[in-house]
Design a protein around this motif. Structure first.
Motif, PDB file in Angstrom:
ATOM      1  N   UNK A 136       0.553  -1.332   0.232  1.00 24.92           N
ATOM      2  CA  UNK A 136      -0.035   0.112  -0.178  1.00 24.92           C
ATOM      3  C   UNK A 136       1.141   0.966  -0.177  1.00 24.92           C
ATOM      4  N   UNK A 137       2.326   1.216  -0.087  1.00 30.05           N
ATOM      5  CA  UNK A 137       2.741   2.031  -0.159  1.00 30.05           C
ATOM      6  C   UNK A 137       2.516   3.422  -1.476  1.00 30.05           C
ATOM      7  N   UNK A 138       3.222   4.630  -1.845  1.00 31.57           N
ATOM      8  CA  UNK A 138       3.476   5.068  -2.855  1.00 31.57           C
ATOM      9  C   UNK A 138       4.763   4.225  -3.728  1.00 31.57           C
ATOM     10  N   UNK A 139       4.794   4.614  -4.259  1.00 32.85           N
ATOM     11  CA  UNK A 139       6.305   3.529  -4.711  1.00 32.85           C
ATOM     12  C   UNK A 139       6.339   4.132  -6.152  1.00 32.85           C
ATOM     13  N   UNK A 140       7.990   4.910  -5.831  1.00 36.66           N
ATOM     14  CA  UNK A 140       8.118   4.879  -7.071  1.00 36.66           C
ATOM     15  C   UNK A 140       9.875   3.729  -7.394  1.00 36.66           C
ATOM     16  N   UNK A 141       9.706   3.361  -8.605  1.00 36.25           N
ATOM     17  CA  UNK A 141      10.626   2.512  -8.931  1.00 36.25           C
ATOM     18  C   UNK A 141      11.210   3.715 -10.114  1.00 36.25           C
ATOM     19  N   UNK A 142      12.868   3.204 -10.075  1.00 37.46           N
ATOM     20  CA  UNK A 142      13.699   3.649 -10.590  1.00 37.46           C
ATOM     21  C   UNK A 142      15.489   2.802 -11.356  1.00 37.46           C
ATOM     22  N   UNK A 143      15.178   3.442 -12.571  1.00 37.33           N
ATOM     23  CA  UNK A 143      16.532   2.462 -13.203  1.00 37.33           C
ATOM     24  C   UNK A 143      17.240   2.952 -14.272  1.00 37.33           C
ATOM     25  N   UNK A 144      18.718   3.105 -14.330  1.00 35.10           N
ATOM     26  CA  UNK A 144      19.007   3.262 -15.739  1.00 35.10           C
ATOM     27  C   UNK A 144      18.707   2.291 -16.914  1.00 35.10           C
ATOM     28  N   UNK A 145      18.286   1.338 -16.799  1.00 37.36           N
ATOM     29  CA  UNK A 145      18.408   0.577 -18.299  1.00 37.36           C
ATOM     30  C   UNK A 145      17.137   0.553 -18.040  1.00 37.36           C
ATOM     31  N   UNK A 146      17.015   0.797 -20.565  1.00 38.15           N
ATOM     32  CA  UNK A 146      15.705   0.992 -20.601  1.00 38.15           C
ATOM     33  C   UNK A 146      15.592  -0.737 -20.611  1.00 38.15           C
ATOM     34  N   UNK A 147      15.438  -1.539 -20.362  1.00 40.99           N
ATOM     35  CA  UNK A 147      14.894  -2.466 -20.599  1.00 40.99           C
ATOM     36  C   UNK A 147      14.379  -2.901 -19.767  1.00 40.99           C
ATOM     37  N   UNK A 148      15.103  -3.036 -18.095  1.00 41.69           N
ATOM     38  CA  UNK A 148      14.212  -2.766 -16.839  1.00 41.69           C
ATOM     39  C   UNK A 148      13.820  -2.250 -16.895  1.00 41.69           C
ATOM     40  N   UNK A 149      13.457  -0.547 -17.544  1.00 40.87           N
ATOM     41  CA  UNK A 149      12.058   0.093 -17.599  1.00 40.87           C
ATOM     42  C   UNK A 149      11.039  -0.333 -18.471  1.00 40.87           C
ATOM     43  N   UNK A 150      11.385  -0.757 -19.388  1.00 35.18           N
ATOM     44  CA  UNK A 150       9.697  -1.563 -19.479  1.00 35.18           C
ATOM     45  C   UNK A 150       9.099  -2.844 -18.916  1.00 35.18           C
ATOM     46  N   UNK A 151      10.340  -3.357 -18.251  1.00 31.52           N
ATOM     47  CA  UNK A 151       9.906  -4.146 -17.614  1.00 31.52           C
ATOM     48  C   UNK A 151       8.688  -4.327 -16.031  1.00 31.52           C
ATOM     49  N   UNK A 152       9.119  -2.792 -15.931  1.00 29.02           N
ATOM     50  CA  UNK A 152       9.077  -2.010 -15.241  1.00 29.02           C
ATOM     51  C   UNK A 152       7.268  -1.478 -15.235  1.00 29.02           C
ATOM     52  N   UNK A 153       7.647  -1.012 -16.514  1.00 30.43           N
ATOM     53  CA  UNK A 153       6.405  -0.802 -16.513  1.00 30.43           C
ATOM     54  C   UNK A 153       4.979  -2.171 -17.131  1.00 30.43           C
ATOM     55  N   UNK A 154       5.594  -3.079 -17.238  1.00 31.09           N
ATOM     56  CA  UNK A 154       4.927  -4.296 -17.650  1.00 31.09           C
ATOM     57  C   UNK A 154       3.956  -4.813 -16.235  1.00 31.09           C
ATOM     58  N   UNK A 155       5.537  -4.435 -15.314  1.00 34.27           N
ATOM     59  CA  UNK A 155       5.119  -5.179 -13.837  1.00 34.27           C
ATOM     60  C   UNK A 155       4.363  -4.271 -12.638  1.00 34.27           C
ATOM     61  N   UNK A 156       4.732  -3.037 -13.082  1.00 33.16           N
ATOM     62  CA  UNK A 156       4.160  -1.684 -11.837  1.00 33.16           C
ATOM     63  C   UNK A 156       3.758  -0.746 -12.804  1.00 33.16           C
ATOM     64  N   UNK A 157       3.107  -0.653 -13.586  1.00 31.85           N
ATOM     65  CA  UNK A 157       1.726   0.188 -13.839  1.00 31.85           C
ATOM     66  C   UNK A 157       0.436  -1.103 -15.080  1.00 31.85           C
ATOM     67  N   UNK A 158       0.764  -1.460 -16.375  1.00 35.55           N
ATOM     68  CA  UNK A 158       0.192  -2.508 -16.086  1.00 35.55           C
ATOM     69  C   UNK A 158      -0.977  -2.588 -16.143  1.00 35.55           C
ATOM     70  N   UNK A 159       0.067  -3.558 -15.907  1.00 38.42           N
ATOM     71  CA  UNK A 159      -1.403  -4.512 -14.962  1.00 38.42           C
ATOM     72  C   UNK A 159      -2.074  -4.192 -13.929  1.00 38.42           C
ATOM     73  N   UNK A 160      -2.134  -2.817 -13.191  1.00 41.38           N
ATOM     74  CA  UNK A 160      -2.493  -2.458 -12.268  1.00 41.38           C
ATOM     75  C   UNK A 160      -3.214  -0.976 -12.851  1.00 41.38           C
ATOM     76  N   UNK A 161      -2.591  -0.458 -13.411  1.00 39.82           N
ATOM     77  CA  UNK A 161      -3.596   0.812 -13.794  1.00 39.82           C
ATOM     78  C   UNK A 161      -5.052  -0.023 -15.113  1.00 39.82           C
ATOM     79  N   UNK A 162      -4.524  -1.228 -15.889  1.00 41.32           N
ATOM     80  CA  UNK A 162      -5.304  -1.885 -16.368  1.00 41.32           C
ATOM     81  C   UNK A 162      -6.691  -2.621 -15.314  1.00 41.32           C
ATOM     82  N   UNK A 163      -5.958  -3.125 -14.122  1.00 46.23           N
ATOM     83  CA  UNK A 163      -6.852  -4.549 -13.771  1.00 46.23           C
ATOM     84  C   UNK A 163      -8.525  -4.154 -14.085  1.00 46.23           C
ATOM     85  N   UNK A 164      -8.859  -2.779 -13.933  1.00 47.13           N
ATOM     86  CA  UNK A 164     -10.614  -2.751 -14.104  1.00 47.13           C
ATOM     87  C   UNK A 164     -11.181  -2.370 -15.201  1.00 47.13           C
TER      88      UNK A 164
END
Ligand code: SAM
Ligand code: ZN
Length: 996
Positions: A136-164
Motif C-alpha cells: 500500500x505504499x506510494x511507490x517509485x521505481x527507478x533504473x537506468x536500463x531501458x529494458x528494466x524500465x519496460x519490464x517495470x512498466x509491464x510489472x508495476x504499471x500496466x496490470x494495475x492501471x488496466x486491472x478493471x
C-alpha cells in the motif's frame, strides 16, 4: 540502536531471519504468477525478503515484548509466497487469510496521514517496488536500463492501471488486458505461422517437432579428410531412467560422411553399445570422428573467426502423447532448413538501408571480446544477430515484424493509444521470452526428471555452446510462442491483484534523482555490486529486439542503438571503469539517496556479498553520503548448493543494511571510550543474535550494524595521538568483539562451570583459537536455510526436498539444471575458499599473524583466497608435526589434536597413548576442551567431528599420564580411505618421532 531512539522500526531491532530465508529459498521454485516469469532480470531479489524488509522498515517496533514477539511471527507469515495475495474464499485449500490487508493496516497506523513514499533507485526487475505497492505504499521505481524500465512498466504499471478495464473477458482483475493480450498474441502467431510455419515440417500423423539438436562444425585439418567435424560434448538426449535416448556418431574412415543415429528409448545406459557421455570435444579441443585427427583449440578458434564454423542437425525432439520422443533427422527436415536459409538471404537482400528502418535481423555490435560474462566473440559471434541460426533469425524477424504491425490494428480497435501500447508491450515481452529460448546460446537440459531447452541466461553470461537445441516456436509443448504468452498472462493476472495504484516508474541515473529533497519516507534498494553482473551488456540481447518490436512506441527509452553504458554503475575494465570509479559512482548515488530521504526516513540497502573485508568501502561510502548503518541482517536468499555458491563463502546470502540519516550528536570521540561503548552495544546485540540461532559468518555481519551506529554518532573518533580511527579499524574492533564472544560461548560449553570461558581460553593458544573460530565461522551451518541450534544439537532445519516441478514451471528465470542439481550438490566439497582479507581480519582479531598461519603453521593455504588445510595435509607438510619444540614448549594444541586425530584414525592406539603421555594433565585437559569445542561446532556428518568423537569418547584421550590406556579404549575401525592414507603419513614419519 536507531539514531532516533524513540522511533525504532522493527528492522532496527529484530527480524525472523530463518523464516524469511526459508520463504526466500522456496520462492525460487515457484513459478505461477511470479514476476520472474514475465521477463528475466539478473540477480533478482526474492519477494519474500523484500516484502519483510519493507514492512519492517516502515512499522515501529512494539514496546511490549509480547507484542514484539507476535509481530515477528506476523512478519514470518507475511513473507510466505502463499500469503502474497489475500484469500477470502473459504473453499480454497489454505482457507481465508488476509496478511496483506493486516500489513497495510499496520503501515497505515504508522503513517496515518498519507501512504508512505517508497523509492527504489535501482529497481531492475522490480521486486522491491512490487512489494512496496502490495503493502500500500506510494511507490517509485527507478533504473537506468531501458529494458528494466519496460519490464517495470509491464510489472508495476500496466496490470494495475488496466486491472478493471471494462471488456468482454470477465470481471477478474486484469481479465480484459489478459484477454486482449491473448487475442493479439494469437493474431501474431497466426500470421507468423502462415509465413514461416512450413519451415518446421510435421510428420504424417501431424505431430510437431519440439526442437532440433545441432552441433557446430569446423573442418578436419587433415587434407585428405577435411570433413566438417562436429563439436559435441556428449550425445545424451534423455537420461530419465527407463526412458533413455542418445545418438551414436559413426563414420567410415577419412573423408567419409558422418552419421548420427538416435537410439532409444532404452531402459538403462547399459543398453547402449556406445558411451553417450563421450562426444567429440574435450575442453576447447576436438577429435575428427572419421580419421582421429585432433583439432587444436587454435584451429577451432581460427576457423570460427574466419567465418568457417558451420552446423549440422544431429537429432530431432518430437512431441508425442507420452512426452518427448527422439529420432534421427529426416531429409525433409534438412531441406526445410536450407529453404529457411535461402529465404533469410532474400530478406536480407531486400532490406534497404535508406528506408529508415532497422535491418530485420539485429546487426548491432556485441561488446568487445573480454567483456565480463561474454564467451562468444572469440568464435566470430560479434553482433547480436549472430546468436541465432538462419532459420531462427528469419522466423524471429517475421514474428517481430508482426508484433510491430499489431499495434496499429490494436489501436484501431480499442481507440486508446496508451492501452494499445500496453498490449503491444506484452507481445514484445512474449517475443523476448521466445528469443531467450530460440538462440544458439541455449543448451539442452537432460536431467534425471525431464528434458527441456535451457534459456540463454541460465547463468549471468552468454556462453559459447557447441551443441545447441533449436526450438520450433510453433510447438505448443515447450519453449514456443504459446507457452511464452501463457507465462506473460499469468503474471498480468497476479500483478493486477497486487495493488490498485500503479507505481511511478522512471528512467535515469541514481546519481541524479529527479525528486526534491526529503521527499521519501523510505528508500529500499539493491544497488549494483562491482563487476558482479554486466547488466547493460546482457540486456542488449533483448534491447536490440525491443527496438524492432516496440521501438516506435518508446522513442525516447529505446532511442539509442544499444543500452546506455556511460552512467551505469559498474566495474568493467573493458569500459574503462575501475573499482574506484564504481565506488565513486555508488557513493554519489548514496548521497542522492540521503538527499531525497526525509530526516526521519529510513533506508535499506541490499548488499550481495558476505566477505567481511569488502564492507569497509561500503560502510565508508554510506557514512560519507550522510547515512549511517544501523542494522545488518543476513538472509539466505538462494537455494542451497546452487551453481556458483558451492565452494565459496560468499554464497547464498543477501545482507540487508538498515540505514538512517546520520545524526552527529557526540562531537569527537576518544578511541578507547568509543571502543568500550561499541563493545557494550555489540555484546548486548550478540546475545540476541546468538539466541536467535545466528552462527558463523552471519554472526559477524549482524554485528556490523550496531557497531557502526555507535561509531557514526561521533563527528570523528581519534586515538590519543589525534589520529582518526577509520572504518577499517572499526571493523577490526567488531571482529575482535565478535570473535571473543563466539569463542567464549563455544568454549564455555566444554566445561561444567559457567563463566569459565576466560579461564578455559587462557591455555588455548592463538593458532588453535583461530582454527576453532574458522571452523565455527565457515563450517558451522550445514544447510543454507535455517539456523542450527546451539552446539549443533538444537533444532536443525534443513532445506526440504524440492517439490517436483512440472516441466513448464521450471522454465522461468532459473535454469532447470540448477533446480535438479540441488540434491546432488548437498554432498559438495566443503573446502571453502575465503577471501584473504577476511582471513586476515579474523587472525588480527585473535592476535594471530596471518602469514604465520599460512607459512609457519600451515593452517591455511592460498593467496587471494585461502583454504583451511586438513590434519592429513598439515602432517604431511610440517616436520615434527605435534612435537614439543627444542625449548620444551608445547606446539599449538591444534597440532597436537590433529596428530592424535590421525593416529586414532590409523588405528595406532599404542602410539597414540605413548604420544599423549608426553603431555601434562592440564595440557591434556586443554586438548580435551578444544576437541569438545570442535565437536560442538562442526556439523553432523563432518569427518573431523567423527574422528574427534571417536578419539575423545573412547577414553584414550583421558588415559593417565603413565600412558596406560583406560580399559574402555577401543580403536575405531573403518573410517575410510582418507584416514588410511593419513595413517600412512604418520607411520612413515614414525621413526622421526623418537621418544624423549
Ligand atoms: C542488483 S540490480 C537490481 C535488481 C532488483 N532489485 C531486482 O530484484 O530485480 C541493480 C540495478 O542497478 C541498475 N543500475 C546500474 N547503474 C545505475 C544507475 N546509474 N542508475 C540507476 N540504476 C542503475 C542496473 O540496471 C540494475 O538493474
Ligand atoms: Zn578427419
Amino acid at each position: 540502536m536507531s539514531s532516533n531512539s524513540n522511533d525504532r522500526r522493527i528492522i532496527e531491532v529484530e527480524m525472523p531471519l530463518t523464516k524469511i530465508s526459508e520463504h526466500s529459498a522456496r520462492e525460487k521454485s515457484i513459478r505461477h504468477g511470479h514476476l520472474s516469469t514475465l521477463h528475466i532480470w539478473w540477480a533478482r531479489r526474492p519477494l519474500a525478503a523484500c516484502r519483510a524488509a519493507i514492512f519492517a522498515a516502515l512499522v515501529p517496533q512494539p514496546e511490549d515484548p509480547k507484542e514484539a514477539k507476535k509481530m515477528q511471527n506476523f512478519i514470518a507469515s507475511l513473507a510466505d509466497w502463499d500469503n502474497s495475495i489475500d484469500n477470502n474464499s473459504p473453499t480454497s485449500a489454505k482457507g481465508i487469510h488476509h496478511y496483506i490487508k493486516d500489513a497495510r493496516a499496520y503501515i497505515k497506523k504508522a503513517f496515518p496521514d498519507r501512504a508512505p513514499r517508497v523509492l527504489d533507485p535501482f529497481s531492475g526487475g522490480g521486486a522491491i517496488p512490487l512489494e512496496a505497492m502490495r503493502l500500500g505504499c506510494e511507490t517509485y521505481a527507478f533504473d537506468l536500463n531501458p529494458v528494466a524500465h519496460i519490464i517495470q512498466l509491464a510489472t508495476l504499471v500496466y496490470p494495475q492501471k488496466y486491472a478493471h478495464r471494462p471488456g468482454t473477458h470477465g470481471d477478474k482483475p486484469g481479465a480484459t488486458l489478459i484477454g486482449d493480450v491473448q487475442r493479439w498474441s494469437a493474431w501474431v502467431l497466426d500470421r507468423a505461422r502462415e509465413e514461416v510455419g512450413n519451415l518446421y515440417p510435421r510428420d504424417d500423423s501431424g505431430a510437431n517437432a519440439v526442437a532440433y539438436l545441432w552441433a557446430r562444425t569446423v573442418s578436419c585439418p587433415r587434407p585428405d579428410c577435411a570433413v566438417p567435424v562436429p563439436l559435441i560434448r556428449q550425445t545424451w538426449l534423455a537420461r530419465k531412467p527407463g526412458r533413455m535416448s542418445a545418438y551414436k556418431i559413426e563414420a567410415s574412415g577419412p573423408g567419409s560422411d558422418i552419421r548420427y543415429t538416435v537410439i532409444g528409448p532404452v531402459k538403462s545406459a547399459s543398453d547402449f553399445d556406445f558411451d553417450p557421455s563421450v562426444g567429440s570435444t574435450r575442453g576447447g579441443t576436438a577429435v575428427c570422428p572419421c580419421c582421429g585427427t585432433p583439432l587444436s583449440e587454435n584451429h577451432i578458434v581460427s576457423e570460427a573467426q574466419a567465418g568457417r564454423m558451420n552446423d549440422q542437425m544431429v537429432a530431432v525432439v518430437w512431441e508425442s502423447e507420452n512426452g518427448k520422443l527422439y529420432r534421427s533427422v529426416r531429409p525433409e527436415e534438412r531441406n526445410a532448413f536450407q529453404e529457411a536459409k535461402k529465404r533469410l538471404q532474400q530478406l536480407e537482400e531486400s532490406y534497404d538501408p535508406l528506408s529508415g528502418e532497422l535491418p530485420p535481423v539485429p546487426d548491432e555490435q556485441m561488446p568487445p571480446q573480454g567483456t565480463l560474462g561474454f564467451r562468444v566473440q572469440r568464435y566470430g559471434i560479434d553482433n547480436w544477430g549472430k546468436l541465432f541460426n538462419p532459420r531462427q533469425a528469419l522466423v524471429l524477424a517475421t514474428f517481430s515484424r508482426w508484433v510491430r504491425a499489431a499495434n496499429a490494428e490494436i489501436t484501431r480497435e480499442v481507440a486508446d493509444v496508451e492501452y494499445a501500447k500496453a498490449v503491444s508491450t506484452y507481445l514484445a515481452l512474449t517475443f523476448d521470452r521466445l528469443i531467450n529460448r530460440c538462440s544458439v546460446a541455449c543448451t539442452w537440459h537432460n536431467g534425471a526428471k525431464y528434458e527441456l531447452v535451457n534459456h540463454v541466461f541460465a547463468r549471468q553470461a552468454i556462453p559459447m555452446v557447441w551443441d545447441y537445441p533449436e526450438v520450433n516456436p510453433f510447438n505448443a509443448s515447450s519453449g514456443g510462442w504459446e507457452g511464452a504468452e501463457e507465462w506473460i498472462t499469468r503474471y498480468i493476472e497476479y500483478g493486477a491483484a497486487t495493488a490498485k495504484q500503479p507505481a511511478d516508474v522512471r528512467r535515469g541515473s541514481a546519481t541524479k534523482l529527479p525528486f526534491e529533497d526529503g521527499f521519501f519516507d523510505a528508500v529500499i534498494t539493491d544497488p549494483p555490486y562491482y563487476d558482479n553482473v554486466p547488466y547493460s551488456d546482457l540486456s542488449d540481447f533483448f534491447y536490440v529486439w525491443l527496438r524492432r518490436t516496440v521501438g516506435d512506441l518508446y522513442p525516447t527509452v529505446l532511442g539509442t542503438p544499444l543500452t546506455p553504458k556511460e552512467q551505469e554503475i559498474t566495474q568493467d575494465p573493458s569500459k574503462n571503469k575501475s573499482k574506484a570509479d564504481f565506488e565513486r559512482m555508488l557513493g554519489s548515488a548514496f548521497a542522492e539517496t540521503a538527499r531525497v530521504l526525509r530526516e526521519d526516513g529510513i533506508c535499506v540497502v541490499v548488499y550481495a556479498h558476505k566477505a567481511i573485508s569488502a564492507w569497509e568501502t561500503l560502510v565508508a561510502a554510506l557514512l560519507n553520503a550522510g547515512l549511517t548503518v544501523d542494522g545488518s541482517w543476513p538472509f539466505s536468499t538462494e537455494m542451497a548448493n546452487r551453481l556458483r555458491g558451492q565452494n565459496s563463502a560468499a554464497l547464498a546470502s543477501s545482507i540487508f543494511l538498515v540505514c538512517r540519516k546520520r545524526k552527529v550528536d557526540a562531537g569527537i570521540g576518544i578511541a578507547g571510550d568509543v571502543r568500550t561503548a561499541i563493545e557494550a552495544n555489540v555484546r548486548e546485540r550478540l546475545d540476541q543474535f546468538w539466541a536467535a540461532g545466528l552462527r558463523g559468518a552471519d554472526f559477524f555481519i549482524s554485528a556490523i550494524g550496531p557497531a557502526t551506529a555507535a561509531f557514526s554518532r561521533y563527528d570523528s573518533v581519534r586515538d590519543l595521538r589525534g589520529n582518526e580511527i577509520t572504518v577499517s579499524t572499526l571493523l577490526e574492533w567488531v571482529q575482535q568483539t565478535v570473535a571473543d564472544y563466539a569463542l567464549s560461548r563455544v568454549f564455555s560449553s566444554t566445561t561444567q562451570e559457567q563463566g569459565d570461558a576466560g579461564k578455559g581460553l587462557g591455555i588455548v593458544d592463538d593458532e588453535t583459537r583461530f582454527y576453532v573460530l574458522w571452523r565455527w565461522t565457515y563450517d558451522h551451518v550445514v544447510s543454507v536455510v535455517g539456523a542450527t541450534g546451539e552446539n549443533g544439537n538444537g533444532s536443525k532445519k534443513k532445506t526440504g526436498p524440492l517439490p517436483q516441478l512440472p516441466e513448464a514451471e521450471v522454465a522461468g528465470d532459473d535454469d532447470a539444471e540448477g533446480a535438479e542439481a540441488v540434491s546432488a550438490g548437498a554432498k559438495a566439497d566443503k573446502k571453502k575458499k575465503i577471501p584473504f582479507g577476511d582471513a586476515h581480519l579474523m587472525a588480527t582479531a585473535l592476535g594471530a599473524d596471518i602469514n604465520s598461519l599460512i607459512h609457519r603453521f600451515q593452517i591455511l593455504e592460498g593467496k587471494s583466497d585461502v583454504l583451511l588445510l586438513s590434519a592429513a595435509d598439515r602432517a604431511e607438510r610440517i616436520a615434527d608435526f605435534g612435537e614439543r619444540r627444542a625449548d620444551g614448549s608445547r606446539p599449538p594444541l591444534i597440532d597436537v589434536l590433529h596428530r592424535c586425530e590421525l593416529l586414532w584414525s590409523a588405528n595406532m592406539s599404542d602410539e597414540l597413548a605413548d604420544y599423549l603421555s608426553e603431555f601434562a594433565s592440564d595440557e591434556r585437559e586443554a586438548l580435551r576442551r578444544v576437541a569438545q569445542a570442535l565437536i560442538d561446532v562442526l556439523p553432523r556428518g563432518d569427518l573431523e567431528k567423527q574422528r574427534l568423537e571417536g578419539f575423545l569418547y573412547s577414553g584414550v584421550a583421558q588415559q593417565g599420564s603413565d600412558g596406560t590406556p583406560r580399559p574402555g579404549a577401543t580403536v575405531q575401525q573403518g573410517l575410510g580411505d582418507e584416514f588410511g592414507t593419513s595413517g600412512k603419513v604418520i607411520r612413515d614419519k614414525r621413526k622421526g618421532y623418537g621418544r624423549r
